[in-house]
Design an enzyme around this catalytic site. Structure first.
Site, short mmCIF file in Angstrom:
data_model
loop_
_atom_site.label_atom_id
_atom_site.label_comp_id
_atom_site.label_asym_id
_atom_site.label_seq_id
_atom_site.Cartn_x
_atom_site.Cartn_y
_atom_site.Cartn_z
N LYS A 146 37.18 54.20 -13.42
CA LYS A 146 36.42 53.61 -14.35
C LYS A 146 35.42 54.87 -14.45
O LYS A 146 35.05 55.53 -13.86
CB LYS A 146 35.99 52.57 -13.40
N ARG A 174 44.74 48.28 -7.99
CA ARG A 174 44.62 48.09 -9.48
C ARG A 174 44.33 49.57 -9.64
O ARG A 174 43.50 49.73 -10.14
CB ARG A 174 43.99 46.87 -9.79
#
Length: 286
Positions: free
Chosen positions: A221, A255
């Protein structure tokens, strides 16, 4: 106990959720699993590497071309049915904020609805309750789907995360979602700048202390990229470091894009914590 689909996971058993994007413009793989066969190959590889959950998404998280509910369903519903047919024991999650899509994928065999936009469509939790499937309750800071944060502020980011996610979780249970199938997610990068995401990670233990299983979506991210000043394809080391910290603080579900590497990190941390024996222990004994 965390119960998802046909699977039950113990208190010290980390759970890997592998990302499979059915989008032509995903930020990480640029559409590598948009077509069916590459996507099914990705599922097979992820399961073989240790993923217990496959998270299927039909719309990229960031800004881009409009994707209608009909198009999102076209990308996901049939694929969910095929994954269910080929992998009957895998837990199938679908990343959607739309109740209509949620209903369609539940009919096709999904076990979890991953609501990454924090209940923006409150009917999605109603769908999860009606079908008795799991639900991920995420903090998105009130952001609209597919928007980026702009000068967002919090008096106390973790206090806001707790208020929102616990509230969503309690509402989900009141609507019929099994308590043991509800997870809360701090929503790294969603409605947050990099400092907010770092603080959410540092204080993750406060979420764990609520008793709800915590899911973290950290993989490659922007907060990792900004912290280390690395482009998307060079964020694995930072992601794994953040994964190890999150595991130590008690997160349960991860995840990820890179399943094999994540599994090694989680197994190592679990062993250091004393919850898993070494796979081989011969040093000093021969």
């Amino acid at each position: 106990m965390l119960r998802l689909g046909r699977r039950e996971f113990g208190a010290h058993e980390p759970v890997i959720m592998a990302i499979v994007n059915r989008t032509p413009d995903s930020f990480y793989d640029q559409g590598a699993t948009f077509r069916d066969e590459p996507a099914l190959t990705r599922v097979e590889q992820a399961v073989s590497e240790g993923a217990a959950i496959i998270d299927i998404g039909g719309v990229k998280a960031g800004p881009g071309e409009e994707v209608t509910a009909e198009e999102e369903a076209r990308r996901t519903v049939g694929f969910v049915a095929e994954v269910r047919r080929r992998f009957p024991d895998v837990v199938i999650s679908v990343d959607t904020w739309r109740a209509d899509v949620g209903e369609a994928v539940c009919e096709a065999g999904a076990d979890v609805l991953n609501d990454a936009w924090g209940g923006v469509d409150p009917r999605l939790a109603e769908v999860a309750g009606r079908y008795g499937v799991g639900l991920v309750c995420t903090h998105a800071g009130g952001a609209e789907p597919r928007t980026r944060p702009h000068r967002v502020t919090y008096d106390d980011v973790m206090a806001d995360i707790l208020r929102v996610t616990v509230g969503l979780a309690e509402r989900a249970v009141s609507l019929g979602v099994p308590r043991e199938s509800v997870m809360i997610d701090p929503g790294h990068d969603f409605g947050k700048n990099t400092r907010h995401s770092l603080e959410a990670t540092r204080r993750l233990g406060e979420m764990v202390a609520t008793g709800w299983p915590v899911l973290v979506s950290l993989s490659n991210k922007d907060f990792v990229g900004e912290t280390l000043d690395r482009p998307v394809k060079e964020r694995l080391v930072g992601t794994l470091a953040t994964t190890a910290v999150s595991m130590w603080l008690g997160a349960r579900v991860y995840r990820v894009h890179e399943v094999a590497e994540t599994r090694q990190v989680l197994e190592m941390v679990t062993s250091i914590a004393g919850h898993r024996p070494p796979t081989v222990a011969r040093r000093g004994l021969a």
